[in-house]
Design an enzyme around this catalytic site. Sequence first.
Site, short mmCIF file in Angstrom:
data_model
loop_
_atom_site.label_atom_id
_atom_site.label_comp_id
_atom_site.label_asym_id
_atom_site.label_seq_id
_atom_site.Cartn_x
_atom_site.Cartn_y
_atom_site.Cartn_z
N HIS A 1 0.84 -1.21 0.00
CA HIS A 1 0.00 0.00 0.00
C HIS A 1 0.87 1.25 0.00
CE1 HIS A 1 -3.43 2.60 1.44
NE2 HIS A 1 -2.38 3.31 1.85
N GLU A 2 1.79 1.32 0.95
CA GLU A 2 2.57 2.55 1.11
C GLU A 2 3.46 2.83 -0.10
OE1 GLU A 2 2.09 4.83 3.15
OE2 GLU A 2 0.71 3.77 4.46
N HIS B 1 -9.55 8.79 3.87
CA HIS B 1 -9.45 7.38 4.25
C HIS B 1 -10.80 6.69 4.15
CE1 HIS B 1 -6.56 9.83 6.61
NE2 HIS B 1 -5.72 8.94 6.12
N HIS C 1 1.84 4.41 -3.00
CA HIS C 1 1.70 5.87 -2.98
C HIS C 1 2.80 6.51 -3.81
CE1 HIS C 1 -1.62 6.27 -0.34
NE2 HIS C 1 -1.03 5.79 0.74
N GLU D 1 -6.02 7.07 -2.04
CA GLU D 1 -6.01 6.06 -0.99
C GLU D 1 -6.43 4.70 -1.53
OE1 GLU D 1 -5.15 5.96 2.29
OE2 GLU D 1 -4.14 7.78 1.66
#
Length: 554
Positions: free
Chosen positions: A368-369, A456, A372, A392
């Site tokens: 996920h990170e 979020h 980004h 997100e």
Amino acid sequence: MTPLYARHKRSTLAIATAVAAGALLTTGLTTGSAAAQTTADSTATARTAGSPAALSAATRVSLIQKAQADVADTAQQIGLGTKENLVVKDVVKDADGTVHTRYERTYAGLPVLGGDLVVATKAGKTESVVKATKAAIKVASLKPQITTAKAEKQALTAAKAAGSAKTSADKARKVIWAGSGKPVLAIETVVGGLQDDGTPNALHVITDAATGKKLYEYQAIENATGTGKTLYSGTVSLTTTLSGSTYSLTDASRGGHKTYNLKHSSSSGTGTLFTNTTNTWGTGAASSSSTDVTAAADAAYGAQETWDFYKSTFGRSGIKDDGVGAYSRVHYGSSYVNAFWDDSCFCMTYGDGDSNTHPLTSLDVAGHEMSHGVTANTAGLDYSGESGGLNEATSDIFGTGVEFFANNSTDKGDYLIGEKIDINGDGTPLRYMDKPSKDGGSADSWSSSVGNLDVHYSSGVANHFFYLLSEGSGAKTINGVSYNSPTSNGSTVTGIGRDKALQIWYKALTEQFTSTTDYKAARAGTLAAAASLYGSSSTEYKTVAAAWAAVNVS
């Protein structure tokens, strides 16, 4: 800067990122062998023609250089003004020869925030242009009517209001703001220091240079073969480097990715590279020690699986598609319950969680990170409103893709986000893609108020769309996890499979989305991607439309 979840704790915590900013029920193939074969053949042809081509580093550099050399002609062809210029950011080439070039824009030499665009060309002819803003870029004066000091003061006030500590105005510059409304001359101020939870601060505040009004703000820190004995993924293989008699967590096969130890400091530096006299890393158990290697093993494993996922699935070589690896830092801060990607250092950072014994280094968090970073270096979706929710969701989607791709028996692929790290303390995940509202705050479907939600929570609309596109509606069990996905319009959706859904989302992100893309534009972008990959009359195209309708996006 984007932390793993929102800094202010809520009943359900969420994962984050930064700027860079018809009701079809079911669809099936026509019955009859001849008709089915014709459809299958045309679908395969369309998918092959529209699929991204694998580019060597030299070819990619050559395409970028050629596009940069031709920016003046391109600007003229697409109707930009005489004071405008283009700067090439990225390039994607399809198998059919179509080249999608992503540009940033300047006006009288000033950066245009929200002026990014994508131009598709084939055989030297412009096929389409996707712009972040349709407004003409033109301002009456390039002389600010307010002082830089006033803009900096406003930025510092905004940072302090958000709970930032040790704040300072690191830099300010003149820009053209085109992210919303009529383009205007503005001053962009970057505030450093620390956020309220100890995360490094990089708050960008955009101030109207004529009126002093705050136009926008965003946080630019984004909520990333030895034997690794990890906490979350069991015993795994890790690619390491041997120098003399010392091994290090350096992965030369994946762009030179390295894993560093911050030893419970909040340093902005790299820390100390993990080294060992043996090629076994970690114990498989949590430890509060600042020299614990288990968290490093999880982080290194997450980085290598994320790299391999993008390479194998999309032909993308690293976060920037340039073959260069990021680096990871573990043991950030003391009992820091967060993780974040920072594009400015091109690095992934993990805290150790409560009591320094719950590191946020699980596989889907890593995927996920670091995703980004991919978003920051492609569409650059603004971290606000609906585009922030899409930002997100993109990381949730690709983080889920990484988890399924890894095919790890200890951490099987699922449509739950952060289920291993147990931030909520009750065994529940951070997010549910099949029915996002199960977390107590996320939206299952679109409404006119979705853009007002925390990003979020607004991400739930795209997460739900992706689940429906992949797996369909209704009850089912996948890898031992039970799901029951509803639709807002009562329709039944039959999924096309996760692999195809990922291809559609990636193509839309890299070729159709811009910094200001909202849900309506995301629908158009994914439909364009599906048409290019599979054909506009294909089952895949129709299911994209049906899945969006099922989350009330039309």
